[in-house]
Design a protein around this motif. Structure first.
Motif, PDB file in Angstrom:
ATOM      1  N   THR A  93       0.831  -1.204   0.000  1.00 39.30           N
ATOM      2  CA  THR A  93       0.000   0.000   0.000  1.00 39.30           C
ATOM      3  C   THR A  93       0.866   1.255   0.000  1.00 39.30           C
ATOM      4  O   THR A  93       0.595   2.225  -0.727  1.00 39.30           O
ATOM      5  CB  THR A  93      -0.932  -0.004   1.222  1.00 39.30           C
TER       6      THR A  93
ATOM      7  N   THR B 231      -8.851   1.555   3.559  1.00 39.81           N
ATOM      8  CA  THR B 231      -8.919   0.943   2.221  1.00 39.81           C
ATOM      9  C   THR B 231      -8.769  -0.560   2.256  1.00 39.81           C
ATOM     10  O   THR B 231      -9.116  -1.240   1.273  1.00 39.81           O
ATOM     11  CB  THR B 231      -7.818   1.502   1.310  1.00 39.81           C
TER      12      THR B 231
ATOM     13  N   ASN C 201      -7.220  -2.258  -0.791  1.00 37.44           N
ATOM     14  CA  ASN C 201      -7.855  -2.329  -2.112  1.00 37.44           C
ATOM     15  C   ASN C 201      -7.169  -1.319  -3.033  1.00 37.44           C
ATOM     16  O   ASN C 201      -7.198  -0.115  -2.766  1.00 37.44           O
ATOM     17  CB  ASN C 201      -9.347  -1.996  -1.989  1.00 37.44           C
TER      18      ASN C 201
ATOM     19  N   PHE D 161      -9.177   1.742  -4.247  1.00 37.85           N
ATOM     20  CA  PHE D 161      -9.482   2.607  -3.120  1.00 37.85           C
ATOM     21  C   PHE D 161      -8.224   3.379  -2.700  1.00 37.85           C
ATOM     22  O   PHE D 161      -8.282   4.580  -2.401  1.00 37.85           O
ATOM     23  CB  PHE D 161     -10.006   1.743  -1.968  1.00 37.85           C
ATOM     24  N   VAL D 162      -7.078   2.711  -2.676  1.00 39.30           N
ATOM     25  CA  VAL D 162      -5.818   3.370  -2.310  1.00 39.30           C
ATOM     26  C   VAL D 162      -5.516   4.490  -3.300  1.00 39.30           C
ATOM     27  O   VAL D 162      -5.188   5.622  -2.913  1.00 39.30           O
ATOM     28  CB  VAL D 162      -4.667   2.347  -2.271  1.00 39.30           C
TER      29      VAL D 162
ATOM     30  N   THR E  20      -8.114   7.375  -3.030  1.00 33.95           N
ATOM     31  CA  THR E  20      -7.902   8.126  -1.797  1.00 33.95           C
ATOM     32  C   THR E  20      -6.649   8.986  -1.890  1.00 33.95           C
ATOM     33  O   THR E  20      -6.634  10.148  -1.466  1.00 33.95           O
ATOM     34  CB  THR E  20      -7.799   7.157  -0.607  1.00 33.95           C
TER      35      THR E  20
ATOM     36  N   VAL F  38     -15.198   3.470  -1.108  1.00 32.04           N
ATOM     37  CA  VAL F  38     -14.637   3.905  -2.370  1.00 32.04           C
ATOM     38  C   VAL F  38     -15.571   4.872  -3.094  1.00 32.04           C
ATOM     39  O   VAL F  38     -15.124   5.830  -3.725  1.00 32.04           O
ATOM     40  CB  VAL F  38     -14.298   2.694  -3.255  1.00 32.04           C
TER      41      VAL F  38
END
Length: 1016
Positions: free
Chosen positions: A251, A275, A278, A281-282, A285, A318
């Motif tokens: 991540t 997250t 994911n 999502f990372v 974000t 998300v």
């Protein structure tokens, strides 16, 4: 390189257009494609291994599963980039249900076709005619193809289409290795999934790696993909990989790749926690926090903050992240993107312009530039087409549209499609049906119903029966919203829905649709629709073998509504009624109705109707006493079909003729007909007849005792049958494997499976005779007696006149004899007696248990009717020997020997030992282990019975042969007398000459006279 948006030329190595910032096609594979992949190396290594094996001819199917945004598509893209020397072809499934049937496959095939010239195309498409039905590009490139001979069975029609597509990919893979990628398989239409199931069997021995991605959170037991995955799991070349979230370290690396320049461990922990690793999502974000100025300012005085900076909230979800990113775009851009989301994941800019209000249309270039720069959308390879960078972004935008507003917007999209594609509207019927039905109640319901009906009819023409059923349901939904719903229209749609469901193998749902149609047609006095509903209901009842009482009632009602006089329609109704009556247990009435149907068909003067009527009830008329009538019907149907050059109906009649020939034991003629059927089925591309031939080959191998060959043929038949919807190929496979394991003495292996299957079946009586036999064969006599007692109730009423009647009686006869149940033997003997002189068949081509006389002899032995038993056994020996039914012949000899030992009259012990000797030699040769053990047990029990020894070490059978030699009989006469083959007799004579030291038959005869063998 030209920009697809503003058409300005750029440097070949440019990533973005200098004028508008559009990402260029060469770099449009997604944000993470610009950087090295984070993690997934273990999954990529497994896929690379499959890729390497594939190039050597060992194809595979792999699926990448996981939640949205977990990196499925990105992993597939990375594999595609690394697949050197392999042609990569993509197909993507749309989340909105307006795509044409077979959409992902059409995309893949179109790309292949567009990348090859006419010469390559001509060499590839040996089966171009079926494929041209779904890919008009073929006809445009090569001209109209010679049409295939039409088939009256839509299921066989679809099989031919699927087989042609399979042939296409086999030939393509022979030229170059292929990586076929289908993205978002959870959104695939059901017809595409059926095609995938069909192709699965073709991939293992080809240079094809098929990789699919899907969201596992979308699946439940009712989802069509769940069934497909279960089907694929049967194959050893199927592999499933599930992608999990990234680790904390991965991540951190992805945040850095996505633009995060400086961040504290606390902020990393907060992002990682929210997250769960994911990737989408990372990335989203990170982009949001960069835009909001959080990332890049995460340290103070060189010290890490213990947590996220005060006032900064990491979004929980998300869609919330995406929503906050969208909020940073201008209001006009959000409105444009929302309209684009209505169109779908991919959208045509021309169509989008027509959906927008004039002020937004005037600003579309500015808004699209902003969307492109923010990485919300990206250009497609097709000029003027764009797609959302991730499906979740499109879902977020669509979900944010107020539900009351969606109806009007969908209507606007539908009208825009009609305006833009007015000259090619039929190609866009699926999308129009989707938008018009979603525009209700604001749209014209009559228009929506008509569009959905046309989309259904087009899907039917493309043999996408599952999709046709979906569109007919949409049409019914729309029709129900009209102010005055036309009952005739609704009835017509219900009948069409029932037909599509029947073709898709959804028989119970089809019956419901036909019953509703019948109810409406009855009220409207719509005779034609009543006829369609009744005929359709009967077919959806007969195909899965359900009881026919309701079908008979509906057919009688439809007949009563017909005008007086003869007609082909009434002949069809009568023919279906006869079949329904048989499946209702009303055989006598069924025969009367069948004769009426045939007479009416004759009077109609329509040859096709007469042929269909003669053949239609054959599938349900199992009574052996009606064999002569069946043969006459078959021969007449065959003659009429051949005279009128109706080759398909002739082939159908010939298949039924094969069934009758095998039952009668005319195996020489049967083999000739089988070869003709195989040849014609291959020439005409008739898959059902090919399947019949395949199961027949397996049955014949079982009948002759070629068990290794039988096992291979049974598997081959299963592979053919599994690819045809509506066939119970697994059921046929199970019955053939049961027969094989029975002959091999390996039923114990099947005991748990058969028990579980019987207990799970709602019509358990159909299969319980097999379970009773299994218990009996493996020595569980208490369990066998329990099943037998339950089945014997009401004089074995559970044994119906259907495809399994002969097999059920055969199984029960053997159990009855094992339990020595004299009373029940009387009833079973009477039920089995009509089969005397015939073979006992399982279904039509599923199995052949040999001469019925053998089991009649077994039951007569149980009844202590010795003379009848001897007559039956000698008839069975002759029939089984004549047709080469070696396993049945060996079992008959054992049964006959046991009878003679039980009777123990003069000469019985000697005769029994001879029979057992022959049976043991044959059983050992065929590796029938359980039968060998049974024979040895009988021989041991007979060993205490006195019998004079034979001179010169002759066996009982050799002594019997020598006695006949001394009587002057030749080998063939001896073979006929002793129910042996001439080759076996010759082997015995060679052994006799060696043991008696005789130079020829004359000296051997003299030896017999000297030793008193002639009178024994």
């Amino acid at each position: 390189m030209q920009c697809p948006f503003c058409r300005r030329d750029n440097r070949e190595d440019a990533r973005f257009c200098d004028a508008c910032g559009t990402r260029l096609a060469a770099h449009a594979g997604g944000e993470q494609s610009e950087t090295s992949i984070v993690s997934r190396e273990s999954e990529l290594a497994r896929l690379a291994d499959l890729l390497g094996k594939m190039t050597s001819g060992h194809g595979a199917i792999a699926v990448l599963a996981g939640e949205p945004g977990i990196g499925k598509s990105h992993t597939a893209q990375t594999l595609a980039r690394r697949a050197a020397g392999v042609r990569v072809l993509w197909g993507r499934c749309n989340e909105e249900p307006g795509a044409p049937p077979y959409w992902p496959w059409l995309q893949i095939m179109r790309v292949w076709i567009e990348s090859h010239d006419e010469e390559a195309l001509r060499s590839m498409l040996s089966a171009a005619a079926p494929i041209a039905e779904v890919l008009p590009e073929i006809s445009r490139r090569l001209g109209d193809q010679a049409p295939l001979l039409p088939t009256t069975d839509p299921l066989q029609h679809r099989f031919r289409l699927f087989e042609a597509i399979a042939s296409f990919w086999r030939l393509a893979a022979a030229s170059e290795p292929l990586l076929l990628i289908i993205d978002n398989l959870h959104w695939a239409d059901a017809s595409s999934l059926r095609l995938l199931e069909f192709l699965a069997a073709e991939i293992e021995d080809s240079r094809i790696l098929l990789l699919a991605t899907y969201r596992d959170i979308e699946l439940n037991r009712q989802h069509p993909l769940s069934v497909t995955l279960g089907d694929l799991a049967r194959y050893g070349h199927f592999h499933r990989l599930r992608l999990a979230g990234l680790t904390r370290r991965e991540t951190e690396a992805l945040i850095a790749q996505s633009g995060g320049k400086a961040f504290t461990p606390a902020l990393l922990d907060a992002i990682y926690e929210q997250t769960e690793g994911n990737p989408l999502f990372v990335v989203e974000t990170t982009r949001l926090l960069v835009q909001e100025g959080v990332l890049g300012h995460g340290t103070r005085a060189g010290r890490a903050e213990p947590c996220a900076p005060p006032g900064i909230r990491i979004p929980e979800g998300v869609k919330e992240v995406i929503g906050r990113r969208l909020n940073r775009l201008s209001p006009s851009t959000n409105l444009v993107l929302a309209r684009a989301a209505l169109i779908g994941r991919t959208f045509d800019l021309q169509l989008l312009r027509r959906v927008l209000d004039e002020p937004l249309t005037n600003r579309i270039q500015d808004t699209m530039e902003e969307a492109l720069r923010s990485r919300i959308v990206e250009p497609e390879e097709r000029p003027g087409w764009f797609q959302f960078s991730h499906a979740v972004i499109r879902e977020t935008l669509y979900d944010e549209i107020a539900i009351p507003a969606r109806s009007g917007l969908h209507l606007r999209v539908a009208q825009a499609i009609e305006g833009l594609y007015a000259n090619d509207a039929d190609q866009h019927l699926p999308a129009l049906a989707h938008h018009y039905t979603h525009a209700l109640p604001g749209a014209d319901a009559v228009r929506a119903a008509d569009i959905a009906r046309r989309a259904a009819e087009r899907a039917t023409g493309l043999l996408a029966h599952e999709e046709a059923a979906r569109y007919y349901r949409l049409a019914l939904q729309a029709a129900g919203m009209t102010s005055a719903c036309d009952p005739a229209l609704k009835c017509c749609l219900l009948n069409a829905l029932g037909k599509s469901l029947t073709l898709a193998g959804e028989y119970l749902q089809a019956r419901e649709a036909f019953e509703q149609a019948m109810s409406l047609a009855r009220e409207a006095k719509a005779t034609d629709e009543m006829t369609s509903a009744a005929l359709g209901f009967e077919r959806a009842t007969w195909a899965p073998g359900l009881p026919g009482q309701t079908a008979a009632r509906l057919l009688r009602e439809a007949l009563a509504a017909q005008d007086s006089g003869d007609s082909t329609t009434k002949a069809q109704l009568l023919s279906s009624l006869a079949r329904a009556l048989i499946f209702s247990g009303e055989e006598a009435q069924a025969e009367i109705v069948h004769e009426q149907a045939v007479a009416m068909a004759r009077r109609s003067g329509d040859t096709g109707t007469l042929v269909s009527t003669l053949v239609s009830t054959l599938s349900a008329r199992w009574q052996p006493e009606r064999s002569a009538q069946r043969l006459r019907d078959i021969e007449e149907a065959l003659s009429l079909a051949e005279k009128s050059n109706d080759v398909l109906r002739a082939l159908d009649a010939q298949a039924w003729q094969m069934f009758e020939l095998m039952e009668l034991g005319d195996l020489s003629t049967w083999r000739v007909r089988l070869e003709q059927c195989e040849r014609r089925a291959a020439e005409l591309r008739q898959p059902f007849e090919s399947y019949v031939a395949a199961t027949s080959r397996a049955t014949f191998a079982l009948m002759e005792g070629r068990f290794d060959a039988a096992a291979r043929l049974i598997e081959q038949a299963l592979q053919i049958g599994r690819r045809m919807p509506g066939l119970d190929a697994p059921g046929v496979y199970g019955m053939q494997m049961f027969t094989l394991r029975f002959e091999q003495g390996r039923l114990r292996e099947l005991a748990p499976l058969v028990r579980a299957f019987v207990n799970a079946m709602p019509r358990a009586g159909t299969w319980r005779p097999g379970l009773a036999l299994l218990y009996s064969e493996i020595g569980l006599l208490d369990e066998a007696r329990g099943e037998f007692e339950e089945l014997a109730g009401d004089n074995f009423a559970v044994v119906r006149h259907d495809a399994l009647r002969a097999a059920s009686l055969a199984y029960l006869a053997q159990v009855c004899a094992r339990l020595d149940d004299k009373d029940r033997a009387d009833a079973l003997y009477a039920m089995l007696l009509p089969y005397d002189g015939r073979n006992l068949l399982i279904g039509t081509t599923v199995g052949c248990l040999g001469a019925a006389s053998s089991l009649l002899g077994l039951l007569a032995t149980t009844r202590r009717e010795w003379r009848d038993a001897q007559h039956h056994f000698e008839c069975a020996l002759a029939m089984n020997l004549r047709q080469g039914a070696e396993p049945a012949l060996a079992r008959t000899r054992v049964r006959y020997a046991s009878m003679r030992l039980a009777r123990n009259a003069e000469g019985d012990v000697d005769a029994a030992r001879v029979l057992l000797e022959d049976a043991r030699a044959a059983a050992a040769r065929m590796d029938m282990r359980a039968l060998v053990e049974q024979i040895d047990d009988v021989l041991r029990s007979a060993a205490h019975t006195s019998c004079p020894p034979w001179p010169a070490g002759l066996s009982p059978r050799e002594a019997e042969v020598l006695r006949l030699v001394s009587s002057g009989l030749g080998n063939r006469e001896i073979a006929e007398r002793l129910f042996l083959s001439p080759n076996t007799v010759a082997n015995h004579i060679r052994a006799i000459l060696a043991k008696t030291h005789s130079a020829n038959r004359t000296e051997a005869a003299a030896f017999a006279i000297r030793n008193g063998l002639t009178g024994r």
